[in-house]
Structure formats: structure tokens, C-alpha cells
Write a protein that holds these residues in place. Structure first.
Motif: not given
Length: 252
Positions: A11-16
């Protein structure tokens, strides 16, 4: 993983690029712990995977890269099919909970990350219909005893957590509740399948718990639209069985 079919969810907060590299490192660390396997090649879409930072991380670890064409996801068919399978499983989990349990918040869309993780956890331990082998067996090269799968439970089901005082071996007043109801959200990556990840229905806090009783069939809660029907059924049954009956006069 194209060779074994193992699916990993992060799980990621952003796709950076920064978070994506951390997710990649998490998967690499898990592979080393399970089977001392090193990643040699990555095939992906473009986007963040073509970013300078991501490419540098791959070069540092001697990992080759290849990319699918724009709009040609079929060139990475195994990954795309895996994503579809896991997302369908997770969606089914959440729909099932919403139908079987009328408690507010148990089917909150914010819980989708837990459902996806549990779907991948199950998939990695379910034998393939053709080979009879699980992805975990192919990865570790060891025959599984399927204990984890036998200990699996229905995602989102009610679970009863023993009072913390009793968990510590102490006593509580005789008439106090000995447990509280919570919601099962899968198994923690840092614990065995003897430890469940549960959500406190009042606070929303998620924690790993050991002393649990699971209600896999949702028998201790009301389902959607069942509450009113259940109350009517109980009242009707009481009217039939729990009232005084008198013999008719003609029977003297």
C-alpha cells in the motif's frame, strides 16, 4: 512473480518514485527472507517505473528492465491478470460483509487495502488446479502442510477479543464482559496466522491479537435488512410458545 505466481501487495500513499522504490525494496527483502531469491529482471508499464530514480535503483542492483507499450497492458499479461484476480477477490470480500453484517462501518471503502492484502495472502497459499502446487511452495521449494490455509477465516467477519486483563492472567468482576466484538481484517505480515489483525469497531484502531474467537458464518450479528425480520420472528415465536393456553369449554 512470473516464475512462481507469487503476488505481493504494497500500500502506498502516493505513486511517486520514492514510495515505489520503498515498495520494491520491501518485496525484495521478503523474497530474501522466504527463499533467498534475487530479482534479476522487471517488466512493467512506463510512468513511475521509467523515472530516473527507479532506473538508478535497478542499475545499482544489476536488475534489467523492460516496458510494455503505451496502452498495451496485454504485453504484461501475467501481472495484469493477477491484479484482476486479487481485486475481484477483495471486492467480493467487501460485498459479502455488507450483506451479512449491518453494523455501520464494517464495509467502509477505506478498508479496501486490508481486503486486497488478505486476497493476496490467500492466493499465495491456494494450490493451482493444474499443478496442485501453491505459489508459496514454488517460491520456497518446500512442500506446504497448509496449516496457514486451515487457520484462515472469512475476511471482515465478527471476531471476539478476550479482555486485556484476562489476557494478562488476572481476574475481572464476575458480571463484566469477558470479550469485545471487533472485525477481522486479515493476518499481519509480521506475525504468524495464529495472530489476527482486528479492528476496534468503536475507535477504528487496528491491532494484532492472539486470543480470538471467530464468527465465520456471521451468526452473532444481523445482516442487511435482517434486523427487523429477526425481531418479528422472535416476537411471533414468543406469542406461539410463551403465553397461557386454556382448554376450550367443550372439553370440560
Amino acid at each position: 512473480d512470473a516464475a512462481t505466481g507469487i503476488i505481493w501487495v504494497e500500500n502506498q500513499v502516493s505513486l511517486g518514485a520514492g514510495e515505489t522504490i520503498l515498495a520494491k525494496e520491501s518485496f525484495e527483502q521478503w523474497l530474501r527472507e522466504k527463499a533467498w531469491v534475487e530479482i534479476k529482471h522487471l517488466h512493467s508499464d512506463n510512468g513511475v517505473f521509467a523515472a530516473k530514480e527507479f532506473k538508478e535503483d535497478c542499475d545499482t542492483k544489476d536488475q534489467e528492465q523492460s516496458f510494455s507499450g503505451v496502452g498495451a497492458q496485454h504485453q504484461n499479461a501475467k501481472a495484469e491478470r493477477a491484479i484482476q484476480t486479487i481485486m475481484w477477490m477483495a471486492r467480493t470480500f467487501m460485498l459479502h460483509v455488507s450483506l451479512r453484517w449491518a453494523e455501520r462501518g464494517v464495509d467502509d471503502i477505506a478498508l479496501w487495502g486490508f481486503a486486497v492484502k488478505h486476497a493476496a495472502w490467500l492466493y499465495n497459499r491456494i494450490p493451482n488446479r493444474v499443478t496442485g502446487m501453491t505459489p508459496m511452495e514454488l517460491l520456497t521449494r518446500e512442500k506446504a502442510d497448509h496449516r496457514d490455509l486451515l487457520r484462515a477465516h472469512v475476511w471482515g467477519c465478527p471476531v471476539y477479543v478476550l479482555d486485556p486483563t484476562l489476557q494478562d492472567g488476572k481476574k475481572i468482576p464476575k458480571w463484566n464482559r469477558r470479550s469485545r466484538i471487533a472485525q477481522f481484517l486479515g493476518f499481519s505480515e509480521q506475525h504468524s496466522s495464529l495472530v489476527g489483525t482486528v479492528r476496534n469497531l468503536e475507535t477504528g484502531f487496528v491491532s494484532p491479537q492472539y486470543h480470538l474467537v471467530f464468527d465465520d458464518k456471521f451468526e452473532t450479528v444481523f445482516g442487511a435488512g435482517e434486523a427487523d425480520d429477526a425481531v418479528d420472528a422472535i416476537c411471533n415465536q414468543l406469542f406461539k410458545t410463551s403465553r397461557d393456553l386454556y382448554v376450550e369449554p367443550e372439553y370440560d
